[in-house]
Scaffold this active site. Structure first.
Site, mmCIF file in Angstrom:
data_model
loop_
_atom_site.group_PDB
_atom_site.id
_atom_site.type_symbol
_atom_site.label_atom_id
_atom_site.label_comp_id
_atom_site.label_asym_id
_atom_site.label_seq_id
_atom_site.Cartn_x
_atom_site.Cartn_y
_atom_site.Cartn_z
ATOM 1 N N GLN A 166 0.796 -1.221 0.000
ATOM 2 C CA GLN A 166 0.000 0.000 0.000
ATOM 3 C C GLN A 166 0.836 1.282 0.000
ATOM 4 O O GLN A 166 0.336 2.338 -0.372
ATOM 5 C CB GLN A 166 -0.947 0.003 1.207
ATOM 6 C CG GLN A 166 -2.010 -1.075 1.093
ATOM 7 C CD GLN A 166 -2.944 -1.108 2.288
ATOM 8 O OE1 GLN A 166 -2.624 -1.708 3.308
ATOM 9 N NE2 GLN A 166 -4.088 -0.470 2.187
ATOM 10 N N HIS A 180 -2.332 -5.266 -12.617
ATOM 11 C CA HIS A 180 -1.856 -5.100 -13.995
ATOM 12 C C HIS A 180 -2.709 -5.866 -15.002
ATOM 13 O O HIS A 180 -2.820 -5.465 -16.161
ATOM 14 C CB HIS A 180 -0.389 -5.545 -14.110
ATOM 15 C CG HIS A 180 0.555 -4.646 -13.355
ATOM 16 N ND1 HIS A 180 1.731 -5.068 -12.788
ATOM 17 C CD2 HIS A 180 0.469 -3.313 -13.062
ATOM 18 C CE1 HIS A 180 2.331 -4.053 -12.173
ATOM 19 N NE2 HIS A 180 1.577 -2.981 -12.328
ATOM 20 N N ASP A 229 2.022 0.705 -8.061
ATOM 21 C CA ASP A 229 3.364 0.734 -8.672
ATOM 22 C C ASP A 229 4.262 1.784 -8.004
ATOM 23 O O ASP A 229 5.460 1.570 -7.847
ATOM 24 C CB ASP A 229 3.280 1.054 -10.174
ATOM 25 C CG ASP A 229 2.693 -0.100 -10.973
ATOM 26 O OD1 ASP A 229 2.370 -1.149 -10.365
ATOM 27 O OD2 ASP A 229 2.536 0.052 -12.202
ATOM 28 N N ARG A 282 3.973 0.017 13.022
ATOM 29 C CA ARG A 282 3.688 -1.296 12.443
ATOM 30 C C ARG A 282 3.779 -1.187 10.919
ATOM 31 O O ARG A 282 3.028 -0.428 10.303
ATOM 32 C CB ARG A 282 2.274 -1.738 12.872
ATOM 33 C CG ARG A 282 1.884 -3.024 12.231
ATOM 34 C CD ARG A 282 0.443 -3.449 12.472
ATOM 35 N NE ARG A 282 0.197 -4.524 11.531
ATOM 36 C CZ ARG A 282 -0.968 -4.837 11.001
ATOM 37 N NH1 ARG A 282 -2.049 -4.188 11.357
ATOM 38 N NH2 ARG A 282 -1.062 -5.806 10.127
ATOM 39 N N ASN A 325 -1.521 -10.711 8.444
ATOM 40 C CA ASN A 325 -2.568 -9.717 8.605
ATOM 41 C C ASN A 325 -3.889 -10.238 8.055
ATOM 42 O O ASN A 325 -3.986 -10.583 6.877
ATOM 43 C CB ASN A 325 -2.212 -8.433 7.852
ATOM 44 C CG ASN A 325 -3.303 -7.379 8.011
ATOM 45 O OD1 ASN A 325 -3.531 -6.874 9.104
ATOM 46 N ND2 ASN A 325 -4.019 -7.082 6.925
ATOM 47 N N GLU A 326 -4.869 -10.306 8.933
ATOM 48 C CA GLU A 326 -6.256 -10.575 8.546
ATOM 49 C C GLU A 326 -6.462 -11.817 7.696
ATOM 50 O O GLU A 326 -6.885 -11.733 6.537
ATOM 51 C CB GLU A 326 -6.856 -9.349 7.843
ATOM 52 C CG GLU A 326 -6.887 -8.134 8.746
ATOM 53 C CD GLU A 326 -7.645 -6.962 8.149
ATOM 54 O OE1 GLU A 326 -7.947 -6.981 6.950
ATOM 55 O OE2 GLU A 326 -7.935 -6.015 8.903
ATOM 56 N N TYR A 357 -12.875 -1.837 12.600
ATOM 57 C CA TYR A 357 -13.292 -0.586 11.970
ATOM 58 C C TYR A 357 -14.762 -0.264 12.197
ATOM 59 O O TYR A 357 -15.132 0.880 12.369
ATOM 60 C CB TYR A 357 -13.048 -0.648 10.456
ATOM 61 C CG TYR A 357 -11.581 -0.602 10.106
ATOM 62 C CD1 TYR A 357 -10.959 0.603 9.818
ATOM 63 C CD2 TYR A 357 -10.812 -1.757 10.088
ATOM 64 C CE1 TYR A 357 -9.610 0.669 9.512
ATOM 65 C CE2 TYR A 357 -9.462 -1.704 9.788
ATOM 66 C CZ TYR A 357 -8.862 -0.492 9.502
ATOM 67 O OH TYR A 357 -7.531 -0.432 9.219
ATOM 68 N N GLU A 380 -5.242 -2.229 14.240
ATOM 69 C CA GLU A 380 -5.734 -1.262 13.253
ATOM 70 C C GLU A 380 -7.066 -0.721 13.739
ATOM 71 O O GLU A 380 -7.895 -1.482 14.252
ATOM 72 C CB GLU A 380 -5.982 -1.889 11.871
ATOM 73 C CG GLU A 380 -4.740 -2.245 11.110
ATOM 74 C CD GLU A 380 -5.043 -2.825 9.727
ATOM 75 O OE1 GLU A 380 -6.116 -2.545 9.161
ATOM 76 O OE2 GLU A 380 -4.192 -3.575 9.218
#
Ligand code: GAL
Length: 498
Positions: free
Chosen positions: A36, A56, A69, A94, A183-184, A325, A394
């Site tokens: 990210q 892509h 990218d 993190r 993660n997750e 969240y 998070e």
């Protein structure tokens, strides 16, 4: 007049600082992930990840047809990120390691010198500033080479992941003390096999369950490796972090179904690790076995664990980590209504999420804001798994705008932190860390650059990817510095109004 203002602010500040303070030892941090923010998707000897391949080859899958990218260009601008972290006064940062950047073939036969240097430099720079590096080994960017061999549905991935973990523990174990293996898993497996995100395969209820089993085993093997060989040397701590939404019934009639949704989304991953018995939650095991039989399957679509596997996974943690969240409501799906996991429903359970209008936001992806949900979730986790130390890894609010004055985000943090503090003080939940997602606006997966979570705005049109602190960054810096929930918040609001 100015003097009067200062007095009023001073009085209010001292009132506000009285009680809403996190315990000593409580830590505040912020988070990002490699794909990210890093960009530099093909520099040096870096291998291709499933996200490189996905964006892509299927540009239409990302709402603004963008890619990671370049993203925040943190591969080149990481020193700026470290400066922002210092300004935030956070205890830890993190971030994740890109598996194909470190191991270009995906396998441990070759370690990239540039990749190893990149993460080593970042770790050293953080430590120099007194910021603890907290590393996620896997935040969704699987080497494409491994996906070509079946990715998380291939049982051998538990070995490939452990080899990768060994390389990382060897390189950085002396300096990094807090590790998240994965993660997750719930998003990797359940959303990853709806076709919605990379690898873009559709195998819900089959591939997703193979993935669930293997991801838990991969985590556990990496945990056991650390426990046996690195913990005695470095005394670090290891766990994984999962996405946990909170769920409430739409009507009283939906109460039982809501409990099942919690078991499906939260306990399917937690029960094998954190319960005394280990293995799948029995209610879920029965349900999926029964449904599989009714569908004419020769065996349950949920692959069983052997007793050895149960023992391997059970207890493979030093803390329980969760990402949270939002809260969703639960109702039974109507005739012909089919939901896709976490995106808009739970096919296996015949459940659709509903809405409580007062909680609704106008932002896709995070439809409901309900601070009480985090306290209820923390209580549930304690009730299910006891007094385990909990790290919130998070929490954050997305928006479609790019404003520097992001008052709603500052308010979101204030209100969610308030509930976390209540969970600690009133409910006796052992919460030890809180992490804001995210340090920066970044590539928000299939939402590209249209959704923003950053404490810092990033100007994606500028080659410098200029970072600017938002109001929420100022608020969070005050909380991290003072451990006081309200001081800066009242100051900011009152100062604006005067
Ligand atoms: C999490 C994920 C992060 C980030 C966040 C906000 O599920 O771990 O990478 O995208 O959601 O949507």
């Amino acid at each position: 007049m100015a003097c009067m203002k200062a007095v009023i602010i001073g009085v209010l500040l001292s009132m506000a600082t009285a009680e809403r303070r996190f315990p000593d030892g409580f830590k505040f941090g912020t988070a990002t992930s490699s794909y990210q923010i890093e960009g530099a998707w093909n520099v040096s000897d870096k291998g291709e990840s499933i996200w490189d391949r996905f964006v892509h080859t299927r540009p239409e899958a990302v709402s603004d047809r963008s890619t990671g990218d370049v993203a925040c260009d943190s591969y080149n601008r990481w020193r700026e990120d470290v400066q922002l972290l210092e300004d935030l006064h956070v205890d830890y940062y993190r971030f994740s390691i890109s598996w194909p950047r470190l191991l270009p073939t995906g396998f441990a036969n070759r370690v990239s010198e540039d990749g190893a240097r990149y993460y080593g430099d970042l770790i050293d720079a953080l430590l120099e500033k007194g910021i603890e590096p907290v590393i996620t080994l896997y935040h969704w960017d699987l080497p494409q080479t491994l996906q070509d061999l079946g990715g998380w549905t291939n049982p051998l991935i538990t070995e490939w992941f452990t080899d990768y973990a060994r390389v990382i523990f060897d390189l950085y174990g002396d300096r990094v003390k807090t590790w998240l293996t994965i993660n997750e898993p719930v998003v990797v497996c359940d959303v990853g096999y709806t076709g919605y995100i990379a690898p873009g395969l559709e195998s819900e209820g089959r591939g997703s369950y193979l993935c669930t089993k293997h991801i838990l085993l991969a985590h556990a093997k990496a945990y056991r490796l650390y426990e046996a060989e690195y913990k005695p040397l470095y005394q670090g701590q290891v766990s994984l972090t999962n996405q946990m939404m909170w769920f409430v019934p739409e009507t009283e009639e939906d109460a039982e179904l809501t409990e099942l949704v919690k078991i499906y989304t939260i306990d399917r991953y937690c029960h094998p690790m954190f319960s005394a018995a280990g293995g799948w939650p029995p209610a879920l095991e029965r349900l999926i076995a029964q449904q599989s039989a009714e569908e004419g399957e020769p065996r349950s679509r949920l692959p069983p664990f052997t007793q050895d596997e149960i023992d391997l996974v059970r207890g493979s943690y030093d803390f329980l980590a969760l990402n949270h969240y939002t809260t969703r409501t639960v109702r039974r799906a109507g005739e012909g209504e089919v939901g896709t996991f976490l995106v808009d429903g739970f096919r296996e359970l015949g459940v659709m999420p509903g809405n409580i209008p007062e909680w609704l936001t106008s932002t896709p992806h995070q439809p409901e804001v309900h601070p009480g949900g985090i306290r209820a979730l923390l209580g549930y986790v304690k009730q299910q798994y006891g007094d385990v130390p909990i790290f919130i890894m998070e929490n954050g609010l997305t928006d479609l705008g790019t404003a520097i004055d992001d008052q709603p985000r500052a308010t979101y943090f204030r209100n969610y932190l308030d509930q976390v503090l209540l969970a600690i003080e009133e409910d006796g939940v052992n919460v030890r860390r809180y992490t804001v997602w995210s340090l920066l606006d970044n590539f928000e997966w299939v939402h590209g650059y249209q959704l923003h979570f950053g404490l810092h705005r990033v100007n994606f049109s500028s080659p410098q990817r200029t970072r600017t602190a938002r109001r929420s960054a100022r608020y969070y810096a005050a909380v991290a510095r003072t451990k006081d929930l309200d001081a800066q918040y009242h100051f900011e609001n009152i100062a604006d109004e005067l």
